[in-house]
Write a protein that holds these residues in place. Structure first.
Motif, PDB file in Angstrom:
ATOM      1  N   PRO A 125       0.917  -1.180  -0.008  1.00 21.22           N
ATOM      2  CA  PRO A 125       0.119   0.062  -0.166  1.00 21.22           C
ATOM      3  C   PRO A 125       0.811   1.178   0.031  1.00 21.22           C
ATOM      4  N   ARG A 126       2.080   1.229   0.541  1.00 20.63           N
ATOM      5  CA  ARG A 126       2.843   2.467   0.677  1.00 20.63           C
ATOM      6  C   ARG A 126       3.483   2.811  -0.744  1.00 20.63           C
ATOM      7  N   ASP A 127       3.685   1.851  -1.507  1.00 20.24           N
ATOM      8  CA  ASP A 127       3.969   1.920  -2.765  1.00 20.24           C
ATOM      9  C   ASP A 127       3.173   2.419  -3.711  1.00 20.24           C
ATOM     10  N   LEU A 128       1.888   1.898  -3.499  1.00 19.57           N
ATOM     11  CA  LEU A 128       0.736   2.358  -4.428  1.00 19.57           C
ATOM     12  C   LEU A 128       0.455   3.812  -3.972  1.00 19.57           C
ATOM     13  N   ALA A 129       0.740   4.184  -2.855  1.00 20.74           N
ATOM     14  CA  ALA A 129       0.354   5.420  -2.398  1.00 20.74           C
ATOM     15  C   ALA A 129       1.371   6.491  -2.898  1.00 20.74           C
ATOM     16  N   ALA A 130       2.780   5.980  -3.044  1.00 23.98           N
ATOM     17  CA  ALA A 130       3.700   6.809  -3.781  1.00 23.98           C
ATOM     18  C   ALA A 130       3.518   6.987  -5.171  1.00 23.98           C
ATOM     19  N   VAL A 131       3.010   5.933  -5.921  1.00 26.03           N
ATOM     20  CA  VAL A 131       2.677   6.120  -7.177  1.00 26.03           C
ATOM     21  C   VAL A 131       1.694   7.275  -7.263  1.00 26.03           C
ATOM     22  N   TYR A 132       0.578   6.929  -6.535  1.00 24.18           N
ATOM     23  CA  TYR A 132      -0.417   7.889  -6.622  1.00 24.18           C
ATOM     24  C   TYR A 132       0.067   9.426  -6.324  1.00 24.18           C
ATOM     25  N   GLN A 133       0.790   9.445  -5.262  1.00 21.71           N
ATOM     26  CA  GLN A 133       1.570  10.843  -4.935  1.00 21.71           C
ATOM     27  C   GLN A 133       2.258  11.613  -6.159  1.00 21.71           C
ATOM     28  N   TYR A 134       2.830  10.729  -6.885  1.00 26.35           N
ATOM     29  CA  TYR A 134       3.665  11.086  -8.207  1.00 26.35           C
ATOM     30  C   TYR A 134       2.932  11.692  -9.149  1.00 26.35           C
ATOM     31  N   LEU A 135       1.693  10.790  -9.440  1.00 28.57           N
ATOM     32  CA  LEU A 135       0.843  11.164 -10.614  1.00 28.57           C
ATOM     33  C   LEU A 135       0.006  12.409 -10.187  1.00 28.57           C
ATOM     34  N   ARG A 136      -0.082  12.469  -9.137  1.00 26.75           N
ATOM     35  CA  ARG A 136      -0.766  13.915  -8.406  1.00 26.75           C
ATOM     36  C   ARG A 136       0.297  15.005  -8.705  1.00 26.75           C
ATOM     37  N   TRP A 137       1.531  14.687  -8.409  1.00 23.63           N
ATOM     38  CA  TRP A 137       2.461  15.914  -8.547  1.00 23.63           C
ATOM     39  C   TRP A 137       2.595  16.056 -10.131  1.00 23.63           C
ATOM     40  N   LEU A 138       2.535  14.939 -11.166  1.00 25.02           N
ATOM     41  CA  LEU A 138       2.683  15.329 -12.272  1.00 25.02           C
ATOM     42  C   LEU A 138       1.391  15.997 -13.077  1.00 25.02           C
ATOM     43  N   GLY A 139       0.518  15.881 -12.391  1.00 26.11           N
ATOM     44  CA  GLY A 139      -0.761  16.914 -12.623  1.00 26.11           C
ATOM     45  C   GLY A 139      -1.510  16.234 -13.710  1.00 26.11           C
ATOM     46  N   PRO A 140      -2.822  16.532 -14.065  1.00 27.72           N
ATOM     47  CA  PRO A 140      -3.665  16.106 -15.086  1.00 27.72           C
ATOM     48  C   PRO A 140      -2.970  16.688 -16.423  1.00 27.72           C
ATOM     49  N   GLN A 141      -2.997  15.760 -17.242  1.00 23.37           N
ATOM     50  CA  GLN A 141      -2.706  16.480 -18.563  1.00 23.37           C
ATOM     51  C   GLN A 141      -3.000  15.307 -19.714  1.00 23.37           C
ATOM     52  N   GLY A 142      -3.677  15.763 -20.947  1.00 24.94           N
ATOM     53  CA  GLY A 142      -3.792  14.909 -21.901  1.00 24.94           C
ATOM     54  C   GLY A 142      -5.483  14.480 -22.187  1.00 24.94           C
ATOM     55  N   ASP A 143      -5.761  13.666 -22.816  1.00 21.47           N
ATOM     56  CA  ASP A 143      -7.107  13.232 -22.990  1.00 21.47           C
ATOM     57  C   ASP A 143      -7.333  11.943 -22.355  1.00 21.47           C
ATOM     58  N   ALA A 144      -8.549  11.474 -22.268  1.00 15.77           N
ATOM     59  CA  ALA A 144      -8.835  10.116 -21.670  1.00 15.77           C
ATOM     60  C   ALA A 144      -8.666   9.058 -22.747  1.00 15.77           C
ATOM     61  N   ALA A 145      -8.046   7.963 -22.330  1.00 11.76           N
ATOM     62  CA  ALA A 145      -7.828   6.768 -23.531  1.00 11.76           C
ATOM     63  C   ALA A 145      -9.315   6.364 -24.051  1.00 11.76           C
ATOM     64  N   PRO A 146      -9.268   6.072 -25.177  1.00 15.01           N
ATOM     65  CA  PRO A 146     -10.724   5.579 -25.943  1.00 15.01           C
ATOM     66  C   PRO A 146     -11.176   4.149 -24.840  1.00 15.01           C
ATOM     67  N   ARG A 147     -12.347   4.031 -24.923  1.00 22.37           N
ATOM     68  CA  ARG A 147     -13.150   3.234 -24.209  1.00 22.37           C
ATOM     69  C   ARG A 147     -12.817   1.652 -24.572  1.00 22.37           C
ATOM     70  N   TYR A 148     -13.035   0.757 -23.803  1.00 20.71           N
ATOM     71  CA  TYR A 148     -12.948  -0.660 -24.064  1.00 20.71           C
ATOM     72  C   TYR A 148     -13.971  -1.053 -25.154  1.00 20.71           C
ATOM     73  N   LEU A 149     -13.470  -1.798 -25.976  1.00 15.99           N
ATOM     74  CA  LEU A 149     -14.393  -2.498 -26.860  1.00 15.99           C
ATOM     75  C   LEU A 149     -14.776  -3.892 -26.779  1.00 15.99           C
ATOM     76  N   PRO A 150     -15.687  -4.193 -26.441  1.00 18.10           N
ATOM     77  CA  PRO A 150     -16.019  -5.921 -26.321  1.00 18.10           C
ATOM     78  C   PRO A 150     -15.535  -6.558 -27.611  1.00 18.10           C
ATOM     79  N   PRO A 151     -15.397  -8.115 -27.203  1.00 19.44           N
ATOM     80  CA  PRO A 151     -15.158  -8.921 -28.146  1.00 19.44           C
ATOM     81  C   PRO A 151     -16.105  -8.909 -29.427  1.00 19.44           C
ATOM     82  N   GLY A 152     -15.487  -9.057 -30.701  1.00 18.62           N
ATOM     83  CA  GLY A 152     -16.235  -8.911 -31.817  1.00 18.62           C
ATOM     84  C   GLY A 152     -16.472  -7.411 -32.265  1.00 18.62           C
ATOM     85  N   THR A 153     -15.855  -6.352 -31.667  1.00 20.68           N
ATOM     86  CA  THR A 153     -15.689  -5.230 -31.974  1.00 20.68           C
ATOM     87  C   THR A 153     -14.592  -4.770 -32.507  1.00 20.68           C
TER      88      THR A 153
END
Length: 168
Positions: A125-153
């Motif tokens: 958990p402390r490592d996951l928290a460190a990754v979270y803090q790093y992501l927050r430090w970087l700040g939001p940028q860019g667009d959302a990735a495309p949505r999941y496509l179900p099998p056959g699409t």
């Protein structure tokens, strides 16, 4: 002995300057616990291979993508019997979650291939928290990735295609 006004101000400013200078590793002799956590998150992102999928062009450039562009998600799909998945924009995702939500998602939510979610769930958990803090430090940028496509699409853009296992 009285301290000068300049010395008092300097002692209050130095921790903030060290936090701002974090990318210049080693610049400050001592750093705050938060700065250490951010640096730990940066390290875990690097050794965990997060950039391989979550940073556009990272593999093709031999990892020579500026840090300011890291972890913004990708439009390259990963297609197989599960459908087509896309590497999420982790910076936007972390910006929209509390640390508690981030930990719950990382520790308990099954994810689709090729995300190595079992490795993510094995992280402390402390490592996951460190990754979270790093992501927050970087700040939001860019667009959302495309949505999941179900099998056959079929994906509309580029995709890495994984064949179905033999015998299925």
């Amino acid at each position: 002995m009285k301290t000068s006004r300049i010395a008092r101000r300097s002692s209050r400013l130095l921790p903030g300057l060290c936090a701002l200078a974090l990318p210049l590793a080693g610049w400050c002799a001592s750093s705050s616990p938060k700065a250490e956590q951010i640096e730990r998150g940066r390290y875990l992102v690097r050794v965990g291979g997060c950039n391989d999928c979550h940073t556009p062009g990272y593999g093709a450039s031999g990892g020579k993508v500026p840090e300011r562009q890291w972890l913004t998600g990708d439009t390259l799909g990963y297609s197989g019997p599960w459908g087509t998945t896309y590497a999420a924009n982790l910076r936007r995702q972390a910006a929209e979650m509390t640390q508690r939500q981030w930990l719950a998602m990382a520790q308990h939510q099954p994810m689709r291939p090729p995300m190595p979610w079992t490795s993510l769930q094995a992280m402390a958990p402390r490592d996951l928290a460190a990754v979270y803090q790093y992501l927050r430090w970087l700040g939001p940028q860019g667009d959302a990735a495309p949505r999941y496509l179900p099998p056959g699409t079929p994906p509309s853009g580029p995709a890495v295609v994984f064949p179905a296992p033999a015998g299925s």
